[in-house]
Design a protein around this motif. Structure first.
Motif, PDB file in Angstrom:
ATOM      1  N   LYS A 104      25.977 -67.757  38.585  1.00  9.07           N
ATOM      2  CA  LYS A 104      25.507 -69.147  38.611  1.00  9.07           C
ATOM      3  C   LYS A 104      24.543 -69.450  37.471  1.00  9.07           C
ATOM      4  N   VAL A 105      23.662 -68.501  37.163  1.00 12.76           N
ATOM      5  CA  VAL A 105      22.659 -68.752  36.116  1.00 12.76           C
ATOM      6  C   VAL A 105      23.170 -68.371  34.727  1.00 12.76           C
ATOM      7  N   GLY A 106      24.414 -67.929  34.630  1.00  7.93           N
ATOM      8  CA  GLY A 106      25.006 -67.628  33.331  1.00  7.93           C
ATOM      9  C   GLY A 106      24.689 -66.256  32.784  1.00  7.93           C
ATOM     10  N   ALA A 107      24.384 -65.304  33.654  1.00 11.38           N
ATOM     11  CA  ALA A 107      24.084 -63.941  33.193  1.00 11.38           C
ATOM     12  C   ALA A 107      25.361 -63.238  32.761  1.00 11.38           C
ATOM     13  N   SER A 108      25.244 -62.384  31.763  1.00 12.04           N
ATOM     14  CA  SER A 108      26.386 -61.587  31.312  1.00 12.04           C
ATOM     15  C   SER A 108      26.696 -60.502  32.341  1.00 12.04           C
ATOM     16  N   LYS A 109      27.893 -59.926  32.235  1.00 16.19           N
ATOM     17  CA  LYS A 109      28.254 -58.837  33.153  1.00 16.19           C
ATOM     18  C   LYS A 109      27.292 -57.664  33.001  1.00 16.19           C
ATOM     19  N   ARG A 110      26.897 -57.415  31.773  1.00 16.42           N
ATOM     20  CA  ARG A 110      25.970 -56.327  31.506  1.00 16.42           C
ATOM     21  C   ARG A 110      24.625 -56.571  32.203  1.00 16.42           C
ATOM     22  N   LEU A 111      24.152 -57.810  32.144  1.00 16.30           N
ATOM     23  CA  LEU A 111      22.874 -58.132  32.779  1.00 16.30           C
ATOM     24  C   LEU A 111      22.977 -58.048  34.298  1.00 16.30           C
ATOM     25  N   ILE A 112      24.107 -58.486  34.858  1.00 17.59           N
ATOM     26  CA  ILE A 112      24.299 -58.425  36.312  1.00 17.59           C
ATOM     27  C   ILE A 112      24.304 -56.964  36.774  1.00 17.59           C
ATOM     28  N   LYS A 113      24.966 -56.100  36.010  1.00 13.27           N
ATOM     29  CA  LYS A 113      24.966 -54.677  36.358  1.00 13.27           C
ATOM     30  C   LYS A 113      23.556 -54.107  36.302  1.00 13.27           C
ATOM     31  N   SER A 133      25.653 -56.737  22.245  1.00 10.32           N
ATOM     32  CA  SER A 133      26.168 -57.813  21.410  1.00 10.32           C
ATOM     33  C   SER A 133      25.157 -58.929  21.286  1.00 10.32           C
ATOM     34  N   ASN A 134      25.216 -59.682  20.205  1.00  9.67           N
ATOM     35  CA  ASN A 134      24.295 -60.797  20.003  1.00  9.67           C
ATOM     36  C   ASN A 134      24.493 -61.858  21.065  1.00  9.67           C
ATOM     37  N   ARG A 135      25.737 -62.027  21.500  1.00  9.12           N
ATOM     38  CA  ARG A 135      26.008 -63.037  22.526  1.00  9.12           C
ATOM     39  C   ARG A 135      25.293 -62.685  23.825  1.00  9.12           C
ATOM     40  N   ASP A 136      25.332 -61.390  24.199  1.00  8.49           N
ATOM     41  CA  ASP A 136      24.628 -60.968  25.410  1.00  8.49           C
ATOM     42  C   ASP A 136      23.128 -61.147  25.255  1.00  8.49           C
ATOM     43  N   ASP A 137      22.585 -60.825  24.079  1.00 12.31           N
ATOM     44  CA  ASP A 137      21.155 -61.000  23.847  1.00 12.31           C
ATOM     45  C   ASP A 137      20.756 -62.450  24.042  1.00 12.31           C
ATOM     46  N   GLY A 138      21.585 -63.351  23.519  1.00 11.56           N
ATOM     47  CA  GLY A 138      21.262 -64.770  23.644  1.00 11.56           C
ATOM     48  C   GLY A 138      21.315 -65.236  25.079  1.00 11.56           C
ATOM     49  N   SER A 139      22.330 -64.809  25.836  1.00 14.18           N
ATOM     50  CA  SER A 139      22.443 -65.238  27.225  1.00 14.18           C
ATOM     51  C   SER A 139      21.332 -64.632  28.080  1.00 14.18           C
TER      52      SER A 139
END
Length: 389
Positions: A189-198, A241-247
């Protein structure tokens, strides 16, 4: 059921006035941080706060080791760790052996989650964890330790006696809501990446080594772990990845500020900040003492309990010491930065009155473990029962 009580415990409950013929006990699903501090101070005895924390981590590590050897799911392990900490809000640490309380908490948790094992089965696995040298000499297929039957029965009776006390601390309320499903749902819901959710999932596992699940409902615990994971991702040395860092930064910025999300997810930014501080403190302990087998397993470290297809250590031996990804000075600097920008804490008071000693010194606490009179167990705290509870 009182065979397992120590003399000190029984003596603690003796009093001069006449017990009432009937009384009520209220279930407290959650406690404020001030209540947890007040109750912990009462039961700590001569232990310092750091000694109490080490004892708690030792017990939580023991529950983890026994549960993993048996094969219990995470919900059973987490609930047992939670029950252990709840028990010692009401009963002194000096009166009970942590092995007995840990196993009793685990036994109650198996009932709550329908993963039931007999006390003797849990005890035999616990012996193998406590005495690995005896387990290595065992000639049985399952590696069962050869223990004196009298000792086993004595330990079983103690576990059952403490089980009764644990059931009273939860007022026989077997309802248990876990934060793990919320981590995935709210993370998306808050837009977290899969890596962050793990990452947040693993922090949620670690959160049950702290009082966090005693103080906050599961949705708040989940959001607090997501927020903490987002903060830690900004200092994590592993490449991403930069995309994950941004999210990750967007998630941290969203949950750091008060806004509409608080009403949507029924949580408050102040509570997430408090959870983050508690979890970072736990990681700082691990960073400062990485050789301790009670240190939490950080989300990016190798799993201490791999699947049978990929065993990294012998089933009879201890797990490898996990890799510590964060240095204590990094974590300390993160806490300082958080303190400089965080919101003022919410008013910290119990539901009914600001006098903590009045809330936790009456019949509701004094009669825990008593068999006298008629007891009415209520599935909610005072002032809430009768209003939809």
């Amino acid at each position: 059921m009182q065979n397992g009580h120590s003399g000190a415990t029984l003596g603690r409950h003796k009093h001069t006035f006449q017990l009432p013929s009937s009384f009520s006990k209220h279930h407290h699903p959650y406690f404020t941080p001030a209540e947890v501090q007040h109750l912990s101070d009462k039961q700590r005895g001569k232990l310092s706060a750091s000694q109490e924390e080490r004892a708690k981590q030792q017990a939580c590590g023991f529950i983890e080791a026994v549960s993993s050897k048996i094969g219990f799911p995470r919900k059973t392990i987490a609930t047992a760790q939670n029950l252990y900490q709840r028990f010692h809000l009401f009963f002194p640490r000096k009166d009970f052996n942590y092995h007995d309380v840990s196993l009793a908490a685990l036994y109650v948790s198996t009932k709550m989650h329908d993963t039931l094992k007999k006390p003797r089965e849990i005890l035999m696995v616990a012996y193998a964890v406590r005495f690995p040298e005896l387990a290595a000499k065992s000639k049985t297929i399952g590696g069962e330790v050869d223990m004196d039957p009298v000792t086993v029965e004595h330990d079983r009776q103690r576990v059952l006696a403490i089980e009764r006390l644990i059931l009273e601390t939860i007022c026989f309320n077997f309802t248990s809501k876990m934060p793990f499903p919320y981590v995935i749902k709210l993370g998306r819901k808050v837009g977290a990446s899969k890596r962050l959710i793990k990452f947040a999932w693993r922090l949620t596992v670690d959160s049950h080594r702290t009082p966090v699940p005693l103080m906050y409902p599961p949705n708040t615990v989940a959001l607090g772990c997501i927020y903490t994971a987002a903060l830690l991702s900004t200092i994590e040395p592993t490449a991403s990845s930069n995309r994950d860092d941004g999210s990750d930064r967007q998630v941290a910025n969203l949950l750091k500020q008060k806004g509409d999300w608080e009403a949507t997810y029924m949580a408050e930014a102040e509570d997430l900040e408090e959870i983050a501080h508690i979890l970072i403190d736990l990681l700082m302990q691990a960073a400062q003492n990485p050789s301790a087998n009670t240190s939490p397993r950080t989300p990016s470290s190798p799993s201490p309990h791999p699947s049978p297809r990929n065993q990294h250590f012998s089933s009879s031996g201890p797990p490898h010491t996990p890799q510590i990804l964060y240095k204590s000075d990094q974590l300390l600097q993160l806490k300082i930065t958080m303190r400089e920008n965080e919101h003022p804490p919410r008013p910290d008071r119990p539901l009914s009155t600001a006098d903590l000693s009045a809330v936790y010194s009456g019949n509701d606490v004094f009669h825990l473990g008593k068999n006298e009179g008629t007891v009415r167990f209520l599935f909610g705290p005072p002032g809430v029962v009768g209003h939809g509870v």
